[in-house]
Design an enzyme around this catalytic site. Structure first.
Site, PDB file in Angstrom:
ATOM      1  N   GLU A 113       0.821  -1.216   0.000  1.00  0.00           N
ATOM      2  CA  GLU A 113       0.000   0.000   0.000  1.00  0.00           C
ATOM      3  C   GLU A 113       0.853   1.264   0.000  1.00  0.00           C
ATOM      4  OE1 GLU A 113      -1.323   0.688   4.608  1.00  0.00           O
ATOM      5  OE2 GLU A 113      -2.089  -1.069   3.597  1.00  0.00           O
ATOM      6  N   HIS A 162     -11.124 -13.058   9.969  1.00  0.00           N
ATOM      7  CA  HIS A 162     -12.089 -11.963  10.085  1.00  0.00           C
ATOM      8  C   HIS A 162     -13.508 -12.489  10.302  1.00  0.00           C
ATOM      9  CE1 HIS A 162      -8.628 -10.347   7.805  1.00  0.00           C
ATOM     10  NE2 HIS A 162      -8.800  -9.334   8.626  1.00  0.00           N
TER      11      HIS A 162
END
Length: 758
Positions: A608, A697
């Site tokens: 990123e 998650h």
């Protein structure tokens, strides 16, 4: 010509994170929809008023979002995925929440939309979904309602709208593949309708955001701008708004557009203002983004005055924030614990509004008093350049002395792997976890009590020791091969290291929105970075003393610490990353001396950190990889270096992943059904890999058979002798019951595969 100022957007969450609290209360069923809507109205009114009082001439309207502004645009256009639609086709705030988080107080739960980073920021947007032949219509009038609100309060406003081409660029095709750009003519009538409604309300200027224009767009996307804006012209004046980088490479496309103004980011971009001024149509308004919306530093207004004064009277000018102030904390005045000198170097969103006003006044009516005011305001940031808090001669000398030998391990991977196999004698399909174990209420309470002085150091350490002992015992019982200490002492993977390194400071209320209701409080890097003492060694050594099995030392890597902090602006990002790497290099050495033989250096932010334009990638990847290697290369040959990364795309940076030369890389693959491993197979990745076998998650517990099937699939791509078995991320957010069950199934799947090899 009088210069006006404006902001491109303002933080939504509220000074005390009121929006977050109201959202979460509503989602939990503890408050009504009307109560939530009232909080939004109060925040908008307060934020408009605060900006106006700070001296902003045109306040933005339409920058507020209940979850995310790209999602708001999807609803404006009536773009609601079928699985989230109301039975009667209506759109309400629960529709929005179902898209954002998969569930809401009303309607059926369904898989949330995908979330990804907003350009190269730490904000995340909800990815629009497109299907061939879908219909668009004005479906959600939030923008128009908020314009009415602001006008009723008497504000001078500038509505904000995400532009049609950037909107399409940010989305993804679902189902049968087609060119999403072909939908442009279907969404333009909705934009025309919105602009017509704004014109009816007497709006003069609309900020239409097209940040895609800073990218290297394919030619067919660039070609689409002319007909699109031809269709949108005539109802109001359009301020074509770009940010996060330069636009020089697309200037020919931009200057041919039928718009009335252009906003450029002068902070992140490197466009020559004189050349830009000369190249634009002379009747256009030029808005210059001179106050950094993405960082916390006070502006040097005297320097900006000198740079901008030659442009005054050359054309209509506005001054603005470089981008939305969404990425900045709200009010520096709330910081009561910051050292006075350090505080004088900062400006949060409200202070940035005041900076705009001060600079605008000076350029409109320059006189000695105004120039003196600019000089006085700029004095602290200029004094910072020579502050002893900023410069550490030892760090600078050490940085200058780095050689190519410092970033290379002593032996190549194959030779290291041999020594590591002898040292650890691990079974085939070795099992491990990524680092953290469930952060229970008890653990969080222990840390909070210690931080707030209700618990002394001795009792705090005793408490943390008990949690580490528990984590080790659980892993031993489960039969894991390489253990972790569980990170009970860590609040956040970046903040924890920042708190133990010189060169960082922390705010009390420096919250910024990450996505939805999630806010983060990034540390601020104010000076040269060094490590006064060991950070992780005490706990790693204690954990290792409890077991015969290897325990991993756990570090956050230099690039991730950089990317998830507010960085200095007086040195390069490369310099900051390498300073952090040197500090953590010492930690690696100390962990080894303490008997820790496996050390994990997490770099979830490596990808990123990539610049927006591919032309700039290679330079970034070179120093990012070098920083990781500088951190790791001090390790002895029989010390095994692991790294963990969680991205959805490796193909285009595979060379750099391999260049890290980590002995083992663990990656997030469970949600892609091991498809990510194709990148490693095609590249013939030489080192060991731990593909995540279940999604942490989700609270769902994967079956033994499911994990086994995934591992078999992985073994078709990567030789089994180089595969590890692990979850795809840390277990911090999970509860112990599902953690135990999932890990037990994972260990059993690995054991079954081992038995087949005997």
């Amino acid at each position: 010509m009088t210069i006006l100022n404006h902001t491109l957007g303002f933080p939504r969450v509220g000074l005390k994170r009121e929006l977050k609290k109201a959202q979460e209360s509503y989602w939990a069923g503890n408050s009504t929809q009307e109560e939530l809507l009232n909080v939004g109205r109060e925040l908008r009114a307060r934020h408009w008023q605060q900006q106006q009082q700070a001296g902003v001439d045109l306040v933005p309207v339409g920058d507020f979002a209940w979850y995310d502004h790209v999602l708001t645009t999807s609803l404006l256009l009536g773009n609601v995925p079928e699985r989230h639609q109301n039975a009667d086709g209506s759109i309400d705030i629960d529709t929005l929440f179902r898209i954002g988080r998969g569930r809401a107080p009303t309607g059926k739960p369904a898989a949330a939309a995908e979330m990804t980073k907003w350009f190269n920021t730490n904000y995340h947007y909800m990815v629009p979904e497109f299907q061939q032949g879908q219909q668009f219509k004005l479906g959600w009038t939030q923008l128009l309602d908020e314009v009415d609100e602001a006008l009723a309060l008497g504000h001078k406003i500038k509505p904000v709208l995400l532009g049609p081409i950037t909107y399409l660029w940010l989305g993804k095709v679902k189902g049968e593949q087609f060119d999403r750009l072909s939908l442009l003519n279907d969404i333009l009538p909705v934009y025309q309708q919105v602009l017509a409604e704004l014109a009816k309300r007497g709006i003069e200027w609309v900020q239409i955001d097209e940040p895609a224009l800073v990218l290297e767009l394919p030619q067919e996307w660039l070609d689409a701008y002319q007909p699109a804006y031809q269709a949108l012209q005539g109802q109001v004046k359009l301020l074509l708004t770009t940010y996060f980088d330069s636009i020089g490479h697309n200037i020919d496309t931009i200057r041919a557009l039928p718009v009335q103004g252009l906003h450029v980011d002068v902070v992140a971009g490197h466009d020559d203002l004189a050349v830009l001024n000369k190249n634009l149509p002379k009747e256009w308004l030029l808005s210059l983004g001179v106050i950094n919306g993405r960082n916390v530093w006070r502006a040097d207004l005297s320097s900006w005055f000198e740079r901008l004064q030659p442009l005054v009277n050359s054309r209509p000018l506005w001054l603005g924030s470089s981008c939305s102030l969404l990425h900045s904390p709200i009010d520096l005045n709330e910081e009561t614990r910051l050292d006075a000198e350090v505080k004088s170097w900062f400006a949060f969103a409200l202070q940035k509004c005041a900076e705009l006003a001060l600079l605008t006044q000076a350029l409109n009516a320059p006189n000695d008093a105004k120039l003196a005011e600019l000089a006085a305001y700029s004095a602290p940031i200029r004094a910072r350049r020579s502050s002893s808090r900023v410069h550490n001669a030892q760090v600078e000398q050490r940085l200058a002395a780095i050689t190519s030998q410092d970033i290379e391990r002593q032996l190549p991977y194959e030779a290291r792997a041999e020594t590591q196999r002898k040292r650890f004698n691990l079974p085939a399909w070795p099992t491990t976890t990524i680092g953290s174990f469930p952060q229970t209420t008890e653990i969080r309470g222990l840390r909070l009590d210690f931080k707030q002085g209700r618990l002394d150091g001795k009792n705090y350490r005793t408490g943390i020791s008990e949690h580490i002992k528990h984590a080790i015992a659980e892993q031993e019982r489960l039969g894991l091969d390489v253990l972790v200490h569980g990170e009970a002492e860590r609040n956040d993977m970046v903040e924890y290291f920042g708190e133990h390194l010189d060169g960082f400071v922390f705010t009390q209320n420096g919250w910024v929105q990450s996505y939805g209701s999630r806010c983060v409080k990034p540390p601020v890097i104010i000076g040269d970075i060094s490590r006064p003492e060991a950070i992780t060694v005490e706990w790693a050594k204690y954990a290792q003393s409890l077991t015969e099995k290897p325990v991993k030392g756990m570090l956050t890597g230099p690039v991730t610490i950089l990317c998830w902090s507010f960085p200095r602006e007086d040195v390069s990002r490369e310099t900051i990353a390498k300073q952090i790497a040197l500090a953590l290099r010492d930690e690696v050495e100390d962990l080894e001396k303490a008997g820790i033989g496996i050390i994990q250096i997490d770099e979830p932010a490596l990808r990123e950190g990539l610049p927006l334009r591919r032309a700039d990638w290679q330079a970034y990847l070179q120093w990012a990889v070098d920083a990781f290697k500088l951190n790791a290369a001090v390790a002895q040959n029989d010390t095994q270096i692991h790294t963990h990364m969680c991205y959805c795309e490796f193909n285009d940076i595979m060379d750099s992943i391999a260049a890290l030369d980590a002995d083992v890389i663990t990656i997030e693959t469970s949600r892609s059904d091991m498809e990510l491993l194709e990148s490693f197979e095609d590249f013939a990745y030489p080192n060991e890999i731990g593909p995540g076998v279940y999604d942490i998650h989700s609270p769902n517990v994967p079956s033994v058979e499911w994990i086994e099937a995934l591992l078999r699939k992985a073994a078709q791509r990567i030789p089994a002798e180089r595969l590890w078995v692990n979850p795809d991320c840390g277990l911090k957010t999970r509860g112990w019951p599902e953690t135990r069950q999932a890990l037990a199934n994972m260990v059993l799947a690995a054991q079954r595969l081992r038995e087949e090899q005997v």
